[in-house]
Design an enzyme around this catalytic site. Sequence first.
Site, PDB file in Angstrom:
ATOM      1  CG  ASN A 143      42.884 -15.009  28.298  1.00  0.00           C
ATOM      2  OD1 ASN A 143      43.928 -15.245  27.702  1.00  0.00           O
ATOM      3  ND2 ASN A 143      42.363 -13.792  28.373  1.00  0.00           N
TER       4      ASN A 143
ATOM      5  CG  ASP B 224      38.392 -10.926  37.083  1.00  0.00           C
ATOM      6  OD1 ASP B 224      37.883 -11.610  36.175  1.00  0.00           O
ATOM      7  OD2 ASP B 224      38.135  -9.733  37.242  1.00  0.00           O
TER       8      ASP B 224
ATOM      9  N   GLY C  21      45.787  -9.603  24.373  1.00  0.00           N
ATOM     10  CA  GLY C  21      44.886  -8.535  24.829  1.00  0.00           C
ATOM     11  C   GLY C  21      45.427  -7.138  24.536  1.00  0.00           C
TER      12      GLY C  21
ATOM     13  CE  LYS D  45      51.775  -9.540  30.107  1.00  0.00           C
ATOM     14  NZ  LYS D  45      50.594  -9.966  29.393  1.00  0.00           N
TER      15      LYS D  45
HETATM   16  P1  IMP Z   1      38.926 -11.288  32.724  1.00  0.00           P
HETATM   17  O1  IMP Z   1      39.932 -11.279  33.834  1.00  0.00           O
HETATM   18  O2  IMP Z   1      38.638 -12.663  32.218  1.00  0.00           O
HETATM   19  O3  IMP Z   1      37.708 -10.487  33.042  1.00  0.00           O
HETATM   20  O4  IMP Z   1      39.610 -10.587  31.459  1.00  0.00           O
HETATM   21  C1  IMP Z   1      40.408  -9.487  31.619  1.00  0.00           C
HETATM   22  C2  IMP Z   1      40.714  -8.859  30.266  1.00  0.00           C
HETATM   23  O5  IMP Z   1      41.671  -7.831  30.516  1.00  0.00           O
HETATM   24  C3  IMP Z   1      41.405  -9.813  29.279  1.00  0.00           C
HETATM   25  O6  IMP Z   1      40.505 -10.483  28.431  1.00  0.00           O
HETATM   26  C4  IMP Z   1      42.281  -8.858  28.497  1.00  0.00           C
HETATM   27  O7  IMP Z   1      41.541  -8.216  27.491  1.00  0.00           O
HETATM   28  C5  IMP Z   1      42.674  -7.839  29.566  1.00  0.00           C
HETATM   29  N1  IMP Z   1      43.924  -8.243  30.204  1.00  0.00           N
HETATM   30  C6  IMP Z   1      44.118  -8.778  31.437  1.00  0.00           C
HETATM   31  N2  IMP Z   1      45.422  -9.027  31.656  1.00  0.00           N
HETATM   32  C7  IMP Z   1      46.044  -8.659  30.524  1.00  0.00           C
HETATM   33  C8  IMP Z   1      47.410  -8.700  30.142  1.00  0.00           C
HETATM   34  O8  IMP Z   1      48.319  -9.157  30.857  1.00  0.00           O
HETATM   35  N3  IMP Z   1      47.682  -8.200  28.921  1.00  0.00           N
HETATM   36  C9  IMP Z   1      46.734  -7.693  28.087  1.00  0.00           C
HETATM   37  N4  IMP Z   1      45.436  -7.671  28.376  1.00  0.00           N
HETATM   38  C10 IMP Z   1      45.099  -8.150  29.605  1.00  0.00           C
END
Ligand code: IMP
Length: 210
Positions: A11, A75, A157, A179
Amino acid sequence: MPRALVLATGNPGKLAELLRGLEPLSREGIIELLTPSSFPSVPFPPETGSSYRENATAKAQWWACRTGRLALADDSGLEVAWLAGAPGVHSDSWAGPGASSMDKNRRLLEALHGAADRRAVFRCCLALAWPDGRLCHFEGACEGTITERARGRNGFGYDPLFQVLAPGRTLAELDPEDKDRLSHRGRALGALRRLLESEPEAIEGTRGCG
Ligand code: IMP
C-alpha cells in the site's frame, strides 16, 4: 553495519508513512530500510486473518521467511460506532474487490446517511518478525468522527472523511508530520522507534521487545 528491515506493504500510502516514521532510525545507522521492490520475485500474501494482529503477523512472517531479513508489516482499519465496529479488519475489502479509495469513501458516507452517531476509531497493529521466528507487536489508535463530506487532499484511504477530535480537521487536511503525530500508525511507529532508540540491541535479539 545496520540491520536490514523490509517494510512489508504493497500500500503506497502506508509505505510512505512507514518510511517517514523510521527514517530517523535509518539516519542514526540503526537500520537500513528496504521495500518490497527490492524483492520482485516475492508475491504479496493473501489476507485471511480475523484480527489486525493476526494479519500483521502473517504478513511480517511471510516477508521475513522469504527474504531472510527482519520484516515489519502493518494491518489497520477503521471502526465506526454506528456500524458496530465495521468495516474494521475488512476496511480494505468491504467495498468489493478492486474498489478505489473513492468507492470506499462513498460507501462509508452512504452507510452513515442520517446516522446520529458518527464516532470512529482508526487502529493499527505493526508486527516485527525475524527470520528465526521471533516476533513483536506495536499498536496505536486514533479517535475521531466521520465527516459528512470529504475534506483535504493529503494522506490516503479514508483520510478525507476522518476528522481527528483535536484539531478538528480531517487526516487529509493535516500536513504529513501532523498526521504522523496523531495517527494510529504514527503512534505504533513511535512505540517501535522508542524501543529501538533506547535498546538498539533489541533488534539483534539479545533483549526481548514485549
Ligand atoms: P489492510 O491493513 O491492508 O487490511 O488495509 C487497511 C485499510 O484501512 C486500508 O486499505 C485503508 O483503506 C484503511 N486505512 C488504514 N490506515 C489508514 C489511514 O491511515 N488512513 C486512511 N485509511 C486507512
